[in-house]
Design an enzyme around this catalytic site. Structure first.
Site, PDB file in Angstrom:
ATOM      1  N   ASN A 107       0.848  -1.198   0.000  1.00 47.12           N
ATOM      2  CA  ASN A 107       0.000   0.000   0.000  1.00 47.12           C
ATOM      3  C   ASN A 107       0.877   1.239   0.000  1.00 47.12           C
ATOM      4  O   ASN A 107       1.973   1.229   0.559  1.00 47.12           O
ATOM      5  CB  ASN A 107      -0.870   0.004   1.267  1.00 47.12           C
ATOM      6  N   HIS A 109       0.887   5.218   1.308  1.00 46.35           N
ATOM      7  CA  HIS A 109       0.197   6.081   2.265  1.00 46.35           C
ATOM      8  C   HIS A 109       0.873   7.456   2.263  1.00 46.35           C
ATOM      9  O   HIS A 109       2.104   7.532   2.285  1.00 46.35           O
ATOM     10  CB  HIS A 109       0.251   5.461   3.664  1.00 46.35           C
ATOM     11  N   SER A 136       4.932   6.812   2.227  1.00 49.10           N
ATOM     12  CA  SER A 136       5.502   5.511   2.575  1.00 49.10           C
ATOM     13  C   SER A 136       4.812   4.423   1.768  1.00 49.10           C
ATOM     14  O   SER A 136       3.608   4.498   1.519  1.00 49.10           O
ATOM     15  CB  SER A 136       5.257   5.184   4.055  1.00 49.10           C
TER      16      SER A 136
END
Ligand code: GAR
Length: 196
Positions: A107, A109, A136
């Protein structure tokens, strides 16, 4: 060659950066772009690039997350991805779903995790008075915006920055960071990417 599915909810600019990176000697290729939102602008951008798309609308499931996730899983399993990239996918996933794809899901972020998990990260960074901000990429684990960090890109906050200007500046970093991490991850390398 690793097979990559990308989950989106909106404009999909990170998705475009990922799709455009998967050419030549890249160890992965896109097999599916999946959205929970039929109006996600990213769907058309994926189709324009010749990538298969699908929609599993979360709304008919009315809060029954596991039924929604069964729909997601059915569509994902048919595409047989080795890697799932969440790219602006704005639904919270249950531990059951995440465990089913353990070690395969990453993911992006918009903060320097572990700072500012959750939403409105740019406004919260300004409010907190931090001097440094960024984005990140991490492995997805059952805890929201947690999991081993695979890469970060940072910038210095300017006194003139607003939440909007920071969102723009960080998004440009995201477009560099996510493809860099994904290429490494697809090659089986979890060494952290640090930008710039
Ligand atoms: C990006 O800034 C991404 O980091 C963020 O949503 C935006 C999606 O933009 N994701 C999250 O906040 C996840 N909690 P995009 O659709 O243009 O890639």
């Amino acid at each position: 060659m690793k097979r990559v599915a990308i989950l989106i909810s909106g404009g999909g600019s990170n998705m475009v950066a990922l799709l455009d990176s998967m050419t030549g000697d890249h160890p992965a290729r896109p097999v599916l772009v999946l959205s929970n939102n039929v109006d996600a602008g990213g769907l058309e951008k994926a189709r324009a690039r010749g990538v298969k798309t699908a929609v599993v609308d979360h709304r008919p499931f009315k809060g029954d997350r596991s039924a929604f996730e069964q729909g997601l899983n059915k569509t994902l399993q048919a595409a047989k991805p080795d890697i799932i990239c969440l790219a602006g996918f704005m639904r919270i996933l249950t531990a059951d779903f995440i465990d089913a794809w353990a070690g395969q899901m990453i993911n992006i972020h918009p903060s320097l995790l572990p700072k500012f998990k959750g939403l409105n990260t740019h406004a919260r960074a300004l409010e907190a008075g931090v001097t440094e901000h960024g984005c990140s990429v991490h492995e997805v684990t059952a805890t929201l915006d947690d999991g081993p960090i695979l890469g970060q890109a940072r910038l210095l906050i300017d006194p003139a920055d607003t939440a909007d200007s920071l969102a723009d500046r960080v998004l440009r970093l995201e477009h560099q960071l996510y493809p860099a991490v994904m290429r490494r991850f697809a090659a089986g390398d979890k060494t952290e990417v640090c930008l710039p």
